[in-house]
Write an enzyme that holds these catalytic residues in place. Structure first.
Site, mmCIF file in Angstrom:
data_model
loop_
_atom_site.group_PDB
_atom_site.id
_atom_site.type_symbol
_atom_site.label_atom_id
_atom_site.label_comp_id
_atom_site.label_asym_id
_atom_site.label_seq_id
_atom_site.Cartn_x
_atom_site.Cartn_y
_atom_site.Cartn_z
ATOM 1 C CG HIS A 1 -1.719 1.350 1.512
ATOM 2 N ND1 HIS A 1 -3.038 1.194 1.846
ATOM 3 C CD2 HIS A 1 -1.674 2.535 1.390
ATOM 4 C CE1 HIS A 1 -3.730 2.381 1.652
ATOM 5 N NE2 HIS A 1 -2.578 3.314 1.466
ATOM 6 C CG HIS B 1 -0.941 7.314 -1.079
ATOM 7 N ND1 HIS B 1 -2.059 7.643 -1.635
ATOM 8 C CD2 HIS B 1 -0.851 6.637 0.151
ATOM 9 C CE1 HIS B 1 -3.097 6.998 -0.788
ATOM 10 N NE2 HIS B 1 -2.370 6.376 0.244
ATOM 11 C CG PHE B 2 4.590 5.574 -6.457
ATOM 12 C CD1 PHE B 2 5.559 5.931 -5.771
ATOM 13 C CD2 PHE B 2 4.530 4.479 -7.280
ATOM 14 C CE1 PHE B 2 6.434 4.854 -5.423
ATOM 15 C CE2 PHE B 2 5.219 3.596 -7.185
ATOM 16 C CZ PHE B 2 6.460 3.818 -6.186
ATOM 17 N NE ARG B 3 0.857 11.992 -2.462
ATOM 18 C CZ ARG B 3 0.014 11.876 -1.782
ATOM 19 N NH1 ARG B 3 -1.190 11.021 -2.115
ATOM 20 N NH2 ARG B 3 -0.111 12.009 -0.061
ATOM 21 C CG ASN C 1 -5.063 8.776 -3.067
ATOM 22 O OD1 ASN C 1 -4.113 8.435 -3.381
ATOM 23 N ND2 ASN C 1 -5.050 9.545 -1.929
ATOM 24 C CE LYS D 1 -7.864 2.786 -0.309
ATOM 25 N NZ LYS D 1 -6.772 2.775 0.296
ATOM 26 C CG HIS E 1 -9.474 4.911 4.077
ATOM 27 N ND1 HIS E 1 -8.234 5.431 4.059
ATOM 28 C CD2 HIS E 1 -10.281 5.307 5.086
ATOM 29 C CE1 HIS E 1 -8.140 6.600 5.032
ATOM 30 N NE2 HIS E 1 -9.325 6.351 5.721
ATOM 31 C CG HIS F 1 -4.230 2.638 6.106
ATOM 32 N ND1 HIS F 1 -5.784 2.476 6.456
ATOM 33 C CD2 HIS F 1 -4.345 3.259 4.840
ATOM 34 C CE1 HIS F 1 -6.385 3.265 5.598
ATOM 35 N NE2 HIS F 1 -5.500 3.402 4.660
ATOM 36 C CG LEU G 1 -6.862 11.195 7.945
ATOM 37 C CD1 LEU G 1 -7.703 11.906 6.927
ATOM 38 C CD2 LEU G 1 -7.620 10.835 9.273
ATOM 39 C CG ASP H 1 -1.197 5.251 4.129
ATOM 40 O OD1 ASP H 1 -1.315 5.337 2.750
ATOM 41 O OD2 ASP H 1 -2.007 5.487 4.626
ATOM 42 C CG HIS I 1 1.032 15.621 1.863
ATOM 43 N ND1 HIS I 1 -0.331 15.664 1.085
ATOM 44 C CD2 HIS I 1 0.300 14.291 2.390
ATOM 45 C CE1 HIS I 1 -1.277 14.891 1.081
ATOM 46 N NE2 HIS I 1 -1.061 13.991 1.949
ATOM 47 C CB ALA J 1 -4.201 13.033 6.296
HETATM 48 O O1 DOR Z 1 -2.849 9.712 5.574
HETATM 49 C C1 DOR Z 1 -3.127 9.324 4.422
HETATM 50 N N1 DOR Z 1 -2.712 9.971 3.380
HETATM 51 N N2 DOR Z 1 -4.143 8.397 4.453
HETATM 52 C C2 DOR Z 1 -4.686 8.310 3.438
HETATM 53 O O2 DOR Z 1 -5.766 7.390 3.410
HETATM 54 C C3 DOR Z 1 -4.566 9.064 2.189
HETATM 55 C C4 DOR Z 1 -2.956 9.564 2.103
HETATM 56 C C5 DOR Z 1 -2.640 10.468 1.102
HETATM 57 O O3 DOR Z 1 -3.145 10.114 0.126
HETATM 58 O O4 DOR Z 1 -2.035 11.449 1.326
HETATM 59 ZN ZN ZN Z 2 -3.177 5.243 1.854
#
Ligand code: DOR
Ligand code: ZN
Length: 344
Positions: free
Chosen positions: A14, A16-18, A42, A100, A137, A175, A220, A248, A252, A264
């Site tokens: 799990h 996030h690569f953006r 996402n 997802k 989630h 998570h 989150l 996860d 950011h 988050a």
């Molecule tokens: O903390 C989090 N950041 N929880 C998530 O479910 C999404 C993620 C994000 O994409 O930044």
């Molecule tokens: Zn996530």
């Protein structure tokens, strides 16, 4: 002689690569540590079709450093309007590894998520038939539910009934952050697994709120009380095949975290294995680390185990205060702290 641990190369189930510059900056950190990763969809706009996922996969592959072997495993962002035929075909074609479920407005870029699980019942039925795993989630979004209770209430209202209705559906409760989730997963059938992040093994909610607000410990689902952290550490190191590694990692920009409405997400990719292994060592469970990091995940997903190996050495490393993501400053998890293991 330096103490070391050699294990089968791990995967991240799990993260996030953006996209764009941020993606190009963070992909190398994950590709250095992991052979494969389940990539969250996402983005803005979200990855909702097989065509979009295939294009995103190509952009990720183009960011993998020369000579590094890394496979991104793509996911489909479920919406109230998901096209089940495209999803199932995308899975059959090897584009989608899973789908997802974001409850609408539960977290970052989840505004297009599912507003009521009843709206995707027929999609979930098709997924169960076709063997497409569901990543979840697990938080309700009702404003009257306390943020620290949202996972537990989700289990009761959404997840338990779902697993009961569709016992064939493979569900990854992602998570997890509570003792309630551990109890649910332990009691569920083999079709239910869970990922656990490094941050939820290391910190409780005090890290966010004591001594001033620390936005870099905010993600989150939010970290909970100490008893929950202890339950997660026990689950991760228990040897149960239901639990596996999922960072996860969610980068950011520093300014987006240190803001009047901080985002988050915790960027833990650079030292993820070091962070997890520190926990396994503290729990006297180094011998169970390989199963958690490299075996339980692929077995749950029905994928082959990796054949190559990685070695971690027991020596100290101090984590940078900040990482330059191609011009954007990002604060990594454990910034300024010393970890006791280093990936060779
Ligand atoms: O903390 C989090 N950041 N929880 C998530 O479910 C999404 C993620 C994000 O994409 O930044
Ligand atoms: Zn996530």
């Amino acid at each position: 002689m330096t103490e070391s641990l050699t294990i089968r190369r791990p995967d991240d189930w799990h993260l996030h690569f953006r996209d764009d510059e941020m993606m190009r900056a963070v992909v190398p950190y994950t590709a250095r540590q992991f052979a494969r990763a389940i990539v969250m969809p996402n983005l803005s706009p979200p990855v909702t079709t097989a065509a979009a996922a295939a294009a995103y996969r190509d952009r990720i592959l183009a960011a993998v450093p020369e000579g590094t072997d890394f496979t991104p495993l793509m996911t489909c962002y479920l919406t109230d309007a998901t096209n089940a035929a495209d999803l199932v075909q995308g899975h059959a074609d090897g584009v989608f590894t899973a789908a997802k479920l974001y409850p609408a407005n539960a977290t970052t870029n989840s505004a297009h998520g599912v507003t009521d699980i009843a709206n995707i019942e027929s999609v979930l039925e098709r997924m169960a038939e076709a063997g497409v795993p569901l990543c979840v989630h697990g938080e309700v979004t009702e404003s009257e539910i306390d943020v620290f209770d949202r996972e537990a209430v989700f289990i009761e209202r959404i997840l338990a009934p779902l697993v009961e209705r569709l016992p064939e559906l493979k569900v990854i409760f992602e998570h997890i952050t509570t003792e309630d989730a551990v109890q649910f997963v332990d009691a569920a059938g083999d079709n239910v697994g869970a990922t656990i992040t490094p941050q939820h093994l290391h910190i409780n909610r005090n890290a966010i709120l004591v001594g001033g607000i620390n936005p870099h410990a905010y993600c989150l689902p939010v970290a909970k009380r100490e008893k929950h952290r202890l339950a997660l550490r026990k689950a991760a190191t228990s040897g149960s095949a239901k639990y596996f590694l999922g960072t996860d990692s969610a980068p950011h920009a520093r300014g987006a975290k240190e803001s009047s409405c901080g985002c988050a997400g915790i960027f833990n990719a650079p030292y993820a294995l070091e962070s997890y292994l520190t926990v396994f060592e503290e729990e006297g469970a180094i011998d169970r680390f390989e199963a958690f990091a490299s075996e339980n995940g692929p077995r749950f997903y029905g994928l082959a185990l990796n054949e190559t190996q990685v070695t971690l050495e027991k020596r100290e490393i101090t984590v940078e205060d900040e990482i330059d993501a191609l011009g954007t400053p990002v604060v990594p998890f454990h910034a300024g702290e010393t970890l006791r293991w280093v990936l060779r």
